[in-house]
Scaffold this active site. Structure first.
Site, short mmCIF file in Angstrom:
data_model
loop_
_atom_site.label_atom_id
_atom_site.label_comp_id
_atom_site.label_asym_id
_atom_site.label_seq_id
_atom_site.Cartn_x
_atom_site.Cartn_y
_atom_site.Cartn_z
N ASP A 119 0.86 -1.18 0.00
CA ASP A 119 0.00 0.00 0.00
C ASP A 119 0.90 1.23 0.00
O ASP A 119 1.98 1.21 0.57
CB ASP A 119 -0.90 0.02 1.24
N ASP A 138 -7.01 -1.52 -4.47
CA ASP A 138 -8.06 -1.20 -3.49
C ASP A 138 -9.04 -0.19 -4.08
O ASP A 138 -10.26 -0.31 -3.89
CB ASP A 138 -7.45 -0.63 -2.21
#
Length: 179
Positions: A119, A138
């Protein structure tokens, strides 16, 4: 658009963009940790996530990697199944399924390759509120799920409007006799 080639291409492009940005984040962000893009609002911040969205299950002692990978494989298979069966004329549904597929596969690749997901996108408001760090996959999952929900709600509304309204039968006197 009569064929679904566009939607398969969309899924592929989003998957490549996700993996490319994660490779960039690993090469450029991992050594420095963070790059402030828009002070007080937006930065790139390298993070690894063993869990699922918002780092749920990330602190489990049990190695959840293969459980989450198996769930992702099943989810991807279901999305592929629905995308194959969905007519190309249902564009919003095809868009949503393509985005869902790309996001699921993007995080699945990381989970299999690294055991966790990279991330790097972080939205924040000064230092008072920080949204959980996320990635392109995401984002694709969230946008795809939102579009799919809109499509399903729209279809439900259209079905309700198309259904004939049932009016109650007129009441009759006792034993069906007219007065």
């Amino acid at each position: 658009m009569k064929t679904k080639y566009f939607y398969w291409l969309l899924a592929f492009v989003v998957l490549v963009a996700d993996q490319g940005t994660k490779a960039w984040a690993t090469a450029r962000l991992k050594p420095v940790g963070m790059i402030e893009v828009w002070p007080d609002y937006f930065r790139f911040s390298y993070a690894l996530n063993r869990g699922v969205a918002f780092s749920l299950f990330a602190d489990m002692e049990f190695n959840i990697k293969w459980v989450l990978a198996a769930i992702s494989v099943l989810a991807a298979a279901m999305v592929v199944h629905y995308l194959v069966r969905t007519p190309a004329t249902l564009r919003r549904r095809c868009w949503s399924l393509a985005l869902l597929l790309a996001g699921i596969l993007g995080n699945l690749v990381d989970r299999i390759r690294l055991g966790e997901v990279v991330d790097f996108i972080e939205l924040h408001w000064r230092e008072q509120y920080t949204f959980p760090t996320f990635n392109i996959a995401d984002s694709a999952i969230c946008i795809g799920a939102f579009l799919l929900a809109l499509e399903l709600l729209r279809e439900e509304r259209a079905a309700q409007l198309a259904a004939p309204s049932v009016s109650p039968a007129p009441e009759r006197g006792a034993a069906g006799s007219a007065e």
